[in-house]
Scaffold this motif. Structure first.
Motif, PDB file in Angstrom:
ATOM      1  N   GLY A 126       0.793  -1.241   0.000  1.00  0.00           N
ATOM      2  CA  GLY A 126       0.000   0.000   0.000  1.00  0.00           C
ATOM      3  C   GLY A 126       0.816   1.277   0.000  1.00  0.00           C
ATOM      4  N   ASN A 127       2.144   1.176  -0.188  1.00  0.00           N
ATOM      5  CA  ASN A 127       2.937   2.399  -0.322  1.00  0.00           C
ATOM      6  C   ASN A 127       2.716   3.005  -1.700  1.00  0.00           C
ATOM      7  N   LYS A 128       2.874   4.330  -1.792  1.00  0.00           N
ATOM      8  CA  LYS A 128       2.852   4.990  -3.104  1.00  0.00           C
ATOM      9  C   LYS A 128       4.246   4.792  -3.698  1.00  0.00           C
ATOM     10  N   VAL A 129       4.320   4.235  -4.902  1.00  0.00           N
ATOM     11  CA  VAL A 129       5.623   3.910  -5.487  1.00  0.00           C
ATOM     12  C   VAL A 129       5.924   4.814  -6.682  1.00  0.00           C
ATOM     13  N   VAL A 130       7.070   5.509  -6.591  1.00  0.00           N
ATOM     14  CA  VAL A 130       7.566   6.293  -7.718  1.00  0.00           C
ATOM     15  C   VAL A 130       8.735   5.501  -8.311  1.00  0.00           C
ATOM     16  N   GLY A 131       8.605   5.089  -9.563  1.00  0.00           N
ATOM     17  CA  GLY A 131       9.700   4.367 -10.221  1.00  0.00           C
ATOM     18  C   GLY A 131      10.548   5.357 -11.004  1.00  0.00           C
ATOM     19  N   VAL A 132      11.865   5.225 -10.881  1.00  0.00           N
ATOM     20  CA  VAL A 132      12.781   6.037 -11.693  1.00  0.00           C
ATOM     21  C   VAL A 132      13.712   5.050 -12.380  1.00  0.00           C
ATOM     22  N   ILE A 133      13.622   4.962 -13.720  1.00  0.00           N
ATOM     23  CA  ILE A 133      14.434   3.964 -14.421  1.00  0.00           C
ATOM     24  C   ILE A 133      15.249   4.625 -15.534  1.00  0.00           C
ATOM     25  N   GLY A 134      16.448   4.076 -15.757  1.00  0.00           N
ATOM     26  CA  GLY A 134      17.299   4.652 -16.792  1.00  0.00           C
ATOM     27  C   GLY A 134      18.142   3.597 -17.481  1.00  0.00           C
TER      28      GLY A 134
END
Ligand code: FAD
Ligand code: NAD
Ligand code: FES
Length: 275
Positions: A126-134
């Protein structure tokens, strides 16, 4: 025990593949952050790979690997219907996941696959997930669609600007941390220079930063000392004390030196294998 390969997908031809393995006992116990040790031949070394996904119902685990040297080349030579000589796990401590709010999960290159499992664990609780991918370029970007299916925000960069933000993941991360002060933790998986740069990016913000270290491992069970790293001035064994550690405390220059210690032998080994 020989572990059958049920599915193989080439994600980046000749460079990165995904394997789905029939490993019901490992699938039952595996949590995000766990890894397995694989051996392809009787005389061969064991190599660590992160469990990128599990399917308990079907008794499978997924691994994603970058072809680096002899052992990953031997793995790449296997296909559906073949079996890996032995797969041992799950190993290491799983990721500490609790419901706290917003977490940023950063993945670079092949590390995106391992990060994906951790991000999924945070989303499930239930956490808000921000994905940062490169990745270096668009054709090298992995797991974008898989992540899109459960993250709340996805920020993408390529070094050459062929897709998303032109630049490094750390630039996107800094912008996100400046924009909103809601983040309780940043988790990073990828090349060592990237994890070191993520730790330096988050330090001024005072945000807890967890990195998944990838030192050379031999036994994976704390007996040989090969995976020794220094964290907060203390010696730790990544296989049993980690592989995740506080990024602000890791001695990254030492890790880079130790990863390069056998480069000459590794080069000879892959050249002999290719002949
Ligand atoms: P080698 O001949 O051993 O090495 C070839 C080249 O790669 C050399 O230049 C060497 O210096 C460099 N190298 C070797 N080992 C590493 C390493 N650990 N990290 C960075 N560079 C290295 N890789 C994946 O692709 N997918 C994963 O999911 C994954 N998960 C990992 C989880 C853990 C806990 C750890 C410790 C490592 C993980 N790795 C992962 C890295 C992987 O284990 C190595 O790439 C692999 O052991 C290389 O074996 P090789 O014989 O093919 O190459
Ligand atoms: P790469 O070198 O192509 O880098 C991928 C991205 O990482 C880049 O596009 C960039 O956005 C970022 N990056 C790289 N260097 C950076 C720096 N100095 N500062 C800021 N950002 C930077 O990645 P690759 O060739 O796919 O290598 C993947 C690495 O990840 C390997 O070393 C592998 O061992 C490691 N890995 C680790 C795990 C784990 O569980 N620890 C799992 C998979 C892969
Ligand atoms: Fe041997 Fe960690 S790999 S102690």
């Amino acid at each position: 025990m020989p572990t059958p390969i049920l599915h193989k997908e080439s994600l980046i031809p000749g460079k990165t593949s995904k394997l789905v393995l029939h490993a019901p006992q490992i699938a039952q116990k595996a949590r995000p952050g766990h890894f397995v040790m694989l051996r392809m031949s009787e005389q061969g070394e064991r190599i660590p790979l992160t469990i990128a996904d599990t399917d308990r119902e079907n008794g499978t685990i997924t691994i994603v690997y970058l072809v680096m040297g002899k052992s990953t080349a031997m793995l790449e030579a296997l296909g559906v219907g073949d079996a890996i000589l032995d797969v041992c796990g799950p190993l290491g401590h799983p990721t500490h996941i609790e419901k706290r709010g917003t977490v940023v999960c950063v993945g670079g290159g092949t590390g995106i696959a391992a990060m994906h499992h951790i991000a999924k664990g945070h989303a499930r609780i239930g956490n808000k997930v921000v994905g940062v991918i490169g990745a270096r370029s668009k054709d090298l970007l992995l797991f974008e669609n898989e992540l899109k299916s459960f993250v709340d925000e996805l920020l993408v960069s390529t070094d050459d600007g062929s897709y998303g933000h032109k630049g490094l993941v750390t630039e996107l991360l800094r912008d996100r941390l400046e924009k909103d002060k809601d983040v309780f933790e940043v988790v990073a998986v990828g090349p060592v220079p990237m994890m070191a740069a993520v730790a330096e990016t988050t330090r001024p913000f005072g945000v807890k930063t967890t990195v998944s270290l990838n030192p050379i491992m031999v036994d994976g069970i704390g007996m040989c000392g090969a995976c020794r790293v220094t964290v907060g001035g203390k010696t730790k064994f990544a296989c049993v004390d980690g592989p995740e550690f506080d990024g602000h405390e890791v001695d990254f220059p030492e890790l880079r030196r130790r990863l390069a210690a056998y480069r000459e032998q590794e080069t000879i080994s892959i050249e002999e294998y290719r002949r």
